[in-house]
Design an enzyme around this catalytic site. Structure first.
Site, PDB file in Angstrom:
ATOM      1  N   CYS A 102       0.878  -1.574  -0.097  1.00  0.00           N
ATOM      2  CA  CYS A 102      -0.037  -0.231   0.141  1.00  0.00           C
ATOM      3  C   CYS A 102       1.227   1.354  -0.186  1.00  0.00           C
ATOM      4  O   CYS A 102       1.828   1.625   0.801  1.00  0.00           O
ATOM      5  CB  CYS A 102      -0.732   0.074   0.624  1.00  0.00           C
ATOM      6  N   PHE A 103       0.592   2.223  -0.751  1.00  0.00           N
ATOM      7  CA  PHE A 103       1.728   3.279  -0.835  1.00  0.00           C
ATOM      8  C   PHE A 103       1.643   4.084  -0.301  1.00  0.00           C
ATOM      9  O   PHE A 103       2.590   5.198   0.060  1.00  0.00           O
ATOM     10  CB  PHE A 103       1.653   3.684  -2.201  1.00  0.00           C
TER      11      PHE A 103
END
Ligand code: MHO
Length: 223
Positions: free
Chosen positions: A35-36
């Protein structure tokens, strides 16, 4: 190396001091680490990192969005000052930030390094070879960057957006595009998440252009 001033134009002429002083002589690196939101915050406080932005890359589906990524992966892209850090440093950070022998079952969250040019390709291949010589095959993907699609504004500086007092202070000066491309926003995004250091605040906090009481609260958060 790719040099560009993409970020600078997103900022208003009344940019906060640290942003007004930020170099446009940057190079760019792109990493996928799940997840960025998390790597955006962690990279934003790294010395030499000037700007961060999150997006979708590593696939071929046209026009990916968060709701419809196709075969792309969440990535964070950083513009860095090559006189203050190096691609090798960022690559070392990247390999320490994940387990390179256990990739995600979901392509959206793959560990992925995307090189931008020949020099980066050589550095990536050397970093992979060095690690494979020590402990065997890596599962981290390493590929050339083909396209990068910037993610929706609500994903940019996500941790900062979850800290309304700090976010609102910044949003008084900046629109969403400026927040995405701001060094101050990158630093704050990490600091509100508990990353960074008192030394970073001492060095740069005075140039954030924020009220003293907010800076004091960020300092308390770190101590
Ligand atoms: N909230 C999601 C991750 C979002 S990330 C932008 C989750 O925790 O599953 O993919």
């Amino acid at each position: 190396m790719t040099r560009h001033a993409r970020g600078a134009s997103a900022l208003p002429s009344t940019a906060l001091p640290l942003d007004a002083a930020a170099t446009s002589e940057t190079e760019t690196a792109t990493f996928g680490l799940g997840c960025f939101w998390g790597p955006d915050a962690r990279l934003g406080v790294r010395p030499g990192v000037v700007r961060t932005r999150v997006g979708y890359a590593g696939g071929s589906t046209p026009s990916p969005t968060y709701r419809d990524l196709g075969d792309h992966t969440e990535v964070v892209q950083v513009d860095y000052d090559p006189t203050a850090t190096s691609y090798r440093d960022l690559l070392d950070w990247f390999f320490h930030a994940h387990n390179p022998r256990a990739n995600s079952p979901i392509r959206q969250y793959d560990n992925l390094v995307l090189w931008h040019d020949e020099a980066q390709r050589e550095a990536v291949e050397a970093a992979v070879a060095e690690r494979e010589a020590r402990r065997g095959r890596l599962t981290t993907r390493a590929e050339p960057l083909d396209s990068f699609t910037v993610a929706e504004h609500y994903h940019q500086k996500y941790r900062l957006r979850s800290a309304p007092a700090v976010f609102d202070a910044l949003a008084a000066s900046y629109n969403d595009a400026a927040i995405r491309e701001s060094t101050v926003a990158a630093r704050l995004n990490g600091l509100v998440a508990g990353y960074g250091s008192v030394a970073l605040l001492d060095d740069e906090g005075g140039e954030f252009g924020l009220p003293e009481d907010l800076l004091a609260r960020l300092r308390d958060r770190l101590e």
